[in-house]
Design an enzyme around this catalytic site. Structure first.
Site, short mmCIF file in Angstrom:
data_model
loop_
_atom_site.label_atom_id
_atom_site.label_comp_id
_atom_site.label_asym_id
_atom_site.label_seq_id
_atom_site.Cartn_x
_atom_site.Cartn_y
_atom_site.Cartn_z
N HIS A 217 0.81 -1.21 0.00
CA HIS A 217 0.00 0.00 0.00
C HIS A 217 0.85 1.28 0.00
O HIS A 217 0.64 2.14 -0.85
CB HIS A 217 -1.07 0.03 1.09
CG HIS A 217 -1.89 1.26 0.95
ND1 HIS A 217 -2.88 1.40 0.00
CD2 HIS A 217 -1.79 2.47 1.54
CE1 HIS A 217 -3.37 2.62 0.04
NE2 HIS A 217 -2.72 3.30 0.96
N TYR A 221 1.76 5.09 -2.59
CA TYR A 221 2.08 6.48 -2.24
C TYR A 221 3.49 6.86 -2.64
O TYR A 221 3.78 8.04 -2.85
CB TYR A 221 1.75 6.77 -0.76
CG TYR A 221 0.27 7.02 -0.70
CD1 TYR A 221 -0.23 8.27 -1.06
CD2 TYR A 221 -0.63 5.99 -0.46
CE1 TYR A 221 -1.58 8.49 -1.15
CE2 TYR A 221 -1.98 6.21 -0.55
CZ TYR A 221 -2.45 7.46 -0.88
OH TYR A 221 -3.79 7.69 -1.00
N HIS A 368 -9.27 0.10 -12.10
CA HIS A 368 -8.93 1.07 -11.07
C HIS A 368 -7.47 1.49 -11.12
O HIS A 368 -7.15 2.67 -11.15
CB HIS A 368 -9.27 0.51 -9.68
CG HIS A 368 -8.69 1.32 -8.56
ND1 HIS A 368 -9.17 2.57 -8.24
CD2 HIS A 368 -7.66 1.09 -7.72
CE1 HIS A 368 -8.47 3.06 -7.24
NE2 HIS A 368 -7.54 2.18 -6.91
N PHE A 369 -6.56 0.51 -11.15
CA PHE A 369 -5.17 1.00 -11.06
C PHE A 369 -4.63 1.57 -12.37
O PHE A 369 -3.65 2.26 -12.37
CB PHE A 369 -4.21 0.02 -10.38
CG PHE A 369 -4.15 -1.37 -10.93
CD1 PHE A 369 -3.66 -1.61 -12.19
CD2 PHE A 369 -4.56 -2.44 -10.15
CE1 PHE A 369 -3.59 -2.89 -12.67
CE2 PHE A 369 -4.49 -3.72 -10.64
CZ PHE A 369 -4.02 -3.95 -11.89
N HIS A 370 -5.33 1.31 -13.48
CA HIS A 370 -4.91 2.03 -14.68
C HIS A 370 -5.38 3.48 -14.68
O HIS A 370 -4.82 4.30 -15.40
CB HIS A 370 -5.38 1.31 -15.95
CG HIS A 370 -4.55 0.08 -16.25
ND1 HIS A 370 -4.92 -1.18 -15.85
CD2 HIS A 370 -3.35 -0.06 -16.85
CE1 HIS A 370 -3.99 -2.05 -16.22
NE2 HIS A 370 -3.02 -1.40 -16.83
N ARG A 433 -9.94 -10.93 -12.97
CA ARG A 433 -8.66 -10.41 -13.43
C ARG A 433 -7.66 -11.56 -13.47
O ARG A 433 -7.96 -12.66 -13.00
CB ARG A 433 -8.16 -9.30 -12.50
CG ARG A 433 -7.70 -9.78 -11.16
CD ARG A 433 -7.25 -8.64 -10.26
NE ARG A 433 -5.88 -8.25 -10.54
CZ ARG A 433 -5.07 -7.70 -9.62
NH1 ARG A 433 -5.51 -7.49 -8.38
NH2 ARG A 433 -3.84 -7.35 -9.93
N ARG A 434 -6.49 -11.30 -14.00
CA ARG A 434 -5.39 -12.26 -14.00
C ARG A 434 -5.80 -13.61 -14.55
O ARG A 434 -5.51 -14.65 -13.97
CB ARG A 434 -4.87 -12.45 -12.57
CG ARG A 434 -4.18 -11.23 -12.04
CD ARG A 434 -3.64 -11.46 -10.66
NE ARG A 434 -2.54 -10.56 -10.38
CZ ARG A 434 -1.93 -10.49 -9.22
NH1 ARG A 434 -2.28 -11.26 -8.23
NH2 ARG A 434 -0.93 -9.66 -9.03
C1 HEM Z 1 -0.14 0.13 -23.29
C2 HEM Z 1 -0.63 0.40 -22.12
C3 HEM Z 1 -1.24 -0.64 -21.22
C4 HEM Z 1 -2.06 -1.70 -21.54
C5 HEM Z 1 -2.62 -2.07 -22.90
C6 HEM Z 1 -2.33 -2.42 -20.31
C7 HEM Z 1 -3.15 -3.55 -20.21
C8 HEM Z 1 -3.30 -4.31 -19.06
C9 HEM Z 1 -4.21 -5.42 -18.90
C10 HEM Z 1 -5.17 -5.93 -19.96
C11 HEM Z 1 -4.06 -5.92 -17.64
C12 HEM Z 1 -4.86 -7.01 -16.95
C13 HEM Z 1 -4.53 -8.38 -17.24
C14 HEM Z 1 -5.28 -9.38 -16.38
O1 HEM Z 1 -5.62 -9.14 -15.20
O2 HEM Z 1 -5.51 -10.48 -16.91
C15 HEM Z 1 -3.04 -5.12 -17.01
C16 HEM Z 1 -2.57 -5.34 -15.72
C17 HEM Z 1 -1.72 -4.47 -15.05
N1 HEM Z 1 -1.23 -3.27 -15.53
FE1 HEM Z 1 -1.45 -2.53 -17.40
N2 HEM Z 1 -1.67 -1.79 -19.29
C18 HEM Z 1 -1.00 -0.70 -19.80
C19 HEM Z 1 -0.22 0.21 -19.11
C20 HEM Z 1 0.08 0.12 -17.76
C21 HEM Z 1 0.83 1.10 -17.01
C22 HEM Z 1 1.40 2.39 -17.56
C23 HEM Z 1 0.92 0.63 -15.73
C24 HEM Z 1 1.60 1.21 -14.52
C25 HEM Z 1 2.42 2.22 -14.50
C26 HEM Z 1 0.26 -0.66 -15.69
C27 HEM Z 1 0.18 -1.48 -14.58
C28 HEM Z 1 -0.46 -2.70 -14.52
C29 HEM Z 1 -0.45 -3.57 -13.36
C30 HEM Z 1 0.26 -3.33 -12.03
C31 HEM Z 1 -1.22 -4.69 -13.71
C32 HEM Z 1 -1.55 -5.89 -12.79
C33 HEM Z 1 -0.70 -7.06 -13.07
C34 HEM Z 1 -1.14 -8.25 -12.25
O3 HEM Z 1 -2.35 -8.47 -12.08
O4 HEM Z 1 -0.25 -8.95 -11.78
N3 HEM Z 1 -0.26 -0.93 -16.93
N4 HEM Z 1 -2.61 -4.15 -17.88
CU LIG Z 2 -3.94 -0.03 -0.75
#
Ligand code: HEM
Ligand SMILES: [Cu+2]
Length: 550
Positions: A217, A221, A368-370, A433-434
């Site tokens: 968490h 921040y 949310h985190f996006h 998710r995931r």
């Molecule tokens: C081209 C831009 C991006 C695309 C297309 C994208 C797409 C995705 C998708 C589809 C997932 C979910 C996959 C799933 O749960 O099955 C994901 C997870 C995630 N994304 Fe992105 N994302 C982008 C940029 C970013 C950026 C800029 C960040 C952070 C600075 C980010 C951080 C994360 C994180 C932390 C997860 C979670 C991974 C996990 O569940 O272990 N993403 N993204």
């Molecule tokens: Cu938190």
């Protein structure tokens, strides 16, 4: 102009950040197509491998390296050039983080660490992956102590003076980071490493998750505070005014430190091993963060209004038109802030004990985190990129690149709006998710839920594609600003490092007393964590052996 050697250090950090950004966003592109069932990955790549790379490279590596570049440049700018010891420590820090990052990335790519960026036990990666993560953290500590040392030296030379706001906020951010890392270091060193290298057979899963979220968490921040630094200190200068209130800015950072720690259980609300009393306590403390968040929102809009009115804007909203929309450094920051409004509101939903049941582990969370780290934070870093790189390389930011930067920011906003809206809605309807398999094997009622215009994996993929286009545009701009754009001939033409004036005449002295604040933070941590962690250790279950599910 800051010293050449400090510029070099900051530039190396930015360079590594953007290499991670290229690979990470490419993985994101693959993910949206796999989830949409329109892409089959080759045999040597599986979905969880690229998802691990995506999470680690974007959420940990891109952010941390960029943040350190920003803090290094700003500390050199506001407190003066680094001495030899500070430089040495910061370089050791850079290389240690780089080696750790490389180790972890190689393990992910070679298929030995598909455990996602949260590396939840009992999933078990190669020990080298955890060692890479540990080196990464240790490296950041070197850099952090270098910068804190620089701060202490300045304080000694300037007894009784308030530190510049940028340096104050940097100190707050670094203290938060160091205290946060204690949790993840404890679990990696005492639990994961002995287990992954075969010294112990089993692992205490609940304890490892709790220590992870004790870190996880405040990690958010650690991303947000540097973005807030750009909002509080850089933005007013760009729009031609002063920091709205120096003491409000400092106090909000203190509150962020205090309420970042005793709240990690809000990520574990569905876990059976924690008594609901502790969950409830930490949920209540989580909501305290609304106070500094609204303080920040209030000062931002006050700053906009003051600047707009000074430039002759009248009426209820006339001042909005007077803001420098054509300046991409500003428009990007403004869009970043707009995204944070639904982002913050969604956070309140996630942290609510009951509502969390509905959204937990669904695509909602990904949405949310996006719109928190993926846009407000990332787009703020883009805004900083547009002036920091040319400032450091001594190059111009030519008109044609500024135009491209506007397109880049606009496409990121549109792509993210589509992708994250789709993710939020799909999540509400139950899409997990995931997971690579999003179609419920073609089950009819599931197909109905997921075939809305917005609640659709296709919409998510369209958004993701636009995002990837935007990411590549950014990489093109970054490469130009690093290596190609013409050098400025006269130092007076150098792009500015915008630092707004901040009036400390009403600022209370105790805000600079770090001992008090760290003390209160520790007391809150002990209150929220001591008993439940003690219980997890004393009444530990037998533990779990490792699982390699891929
Ligand atoms: C081209 C831009 C991006 C695309 C297309 C994208 C797409 C995705 C998708 C589809 C997932 C979910 C996959 C799933 O749960 O099955 C994901 C997870 C995630 N994304 Fe992105 N994302 C982008 C940029 C970013 C950026 C800029 C960040 C952070 C600075 C980010 C951080 C994360 C994180 C932390 C997860 C979670 C991974 C996990 O569940 O272990 N993403 N993204
Ligand atoms: Cu938190």
């Amino acid at each position: 102009m800051i010293a050449v050697k400090d510029r070099k250090l900051a530039l190396w950090n930015i360079g590594i950040a953007y290499i991670a950004f290229i690979i990470g966003t490419f993985c994101g592109l693959l993910q949206v197509f796999v989830r949409n069932d329109s892409l089959q990955l080759p045999k040597f790549l599986d979905y969880y491998q690229i998802l691990t790379a995506h999470g680690v490279l974007l959420a940990l590596i891109f952010t941390a390296f960029f943040i350190f570049a920003f803090l290094i440049a700003g500390m050199s700018k506001t407190l003066g050039s680094f001495g030899p010891k500070v430089s040495l420590f910061a370089w050791i820090g850079l290389w240690t983080t780089a080696i750790g990052t490389t180790m972890a990335t190689v393990m992910i790519i070679s298929g030995k660490a598909s455990v996602l960026y949260t590396f939840y036990a009992p999933l078990k990666a190669s020990g080298w992956y955890y060692l890479g993560l540990a080196l990464f953290i240790i490296g950041t500590w070197f850099t952090s102590f270098a910068l804190l040392g620089h701060f202490v030296a300045w304080k000694k030379k300037n007894k009784g003076q308030f530190s510049p706001l940028f340096a104050y906020m940097t100190t707050a951010t670094l203290l938060l980071w160091i205290i946060a890392c204690l949790g993840v270091v404890a679990t990696v060193v005492f639990q994961y490493l002995p287990w992954a290298f075969g010294l112990t057979d089993t692992i205490n899963v609940e304890l490892s998750r709790s220590l992870f979220w004790y870190f996880g968490h405040p990690l958010v921040y650690f991303w947000l505070l540097p973005a807030y630094m750009a909002w509080y200190v850089v933005m007013p200068k760009i729009i031609g005014t002063k920091v709205f209130s120096d003491s409000l800015a400092r106090f909000s950072f203190i509150l962020f430190i205090l309420f970042s720690f005793p709240v990690g259980f809000h990520h574990q609300l569905t876990e059976p091993g924690i008594d609901s009393f502790w969950k409830f306590l930490q949920v209540v403390l989580t909501f305290m963060v609304i106070i500094p968040t609204l303080m920040t929102a209030f000062s931002m809009f006050a700053t906009f209004e003051i600047s707009g009115r000074n430039k002759g804007g009248t009426g209820l909203f006339g001042w909005l038109r007077k803001l420098p929309w054509k300046d991409v450094r500003f428009s990007s920051l403004f869009i970043a802030m707009l995204f944070f409004i639904p982002g913050g509101a969604g956070g309140i939903i996630n942290a609510s004990f009951q509502l969390n049941e509905l959204v937990h582990n669904t695509l909602w969370v990904v949405g949310h985190f996006h719109i928190t780290v993926g846009t407000p934070v990332a787009m703020t870093f883009m805004s900083v990129t547009f002036w920091l790189i040319p400032y450091l390389t001594g190059r111009e930011f030519p008109k044609h690149l500024q135009k491209l930067a506007h397109i880049q920011i606009g496409t990121w906003a549109i792509g993210m709006l589509l992708m994250s809206t789709a993710q939020h809605l799909l999540g509400l309807l139950g899409a997990p998710r995931r997971t690579a398999y999003a179609g419920y094997n073609g089950n009819e009622s599931a197909a109905e839920w997921f075939q809305g215009i917005l609640s659709n994996h296709v919409t998510m993929a369209i958004g993701g594609t636009i995002l990837f286009f935007s990411a590549m545009l950014l990489v093109y701009i970054v490469a130009n600003l690093m290596f190609v754009a013409p050098k400025v001939q006269d130092e007076n033409d150098l792009v500015e490092f915008p630092i707004a004036e901040s009036d400390t005449s009403h600022t209370a002295k105790f805000l600079e007393n770090w001992g008090i604040w760290v003390g209160i933070a520790v007391a809150l941590i002990v209150m929220a964590y001591a008993l439940p962690l003690y219980d997890m250790i004393q009444n530990a279950p037998p533990g779990s052996r490792g699982f390699i599910t891929w």
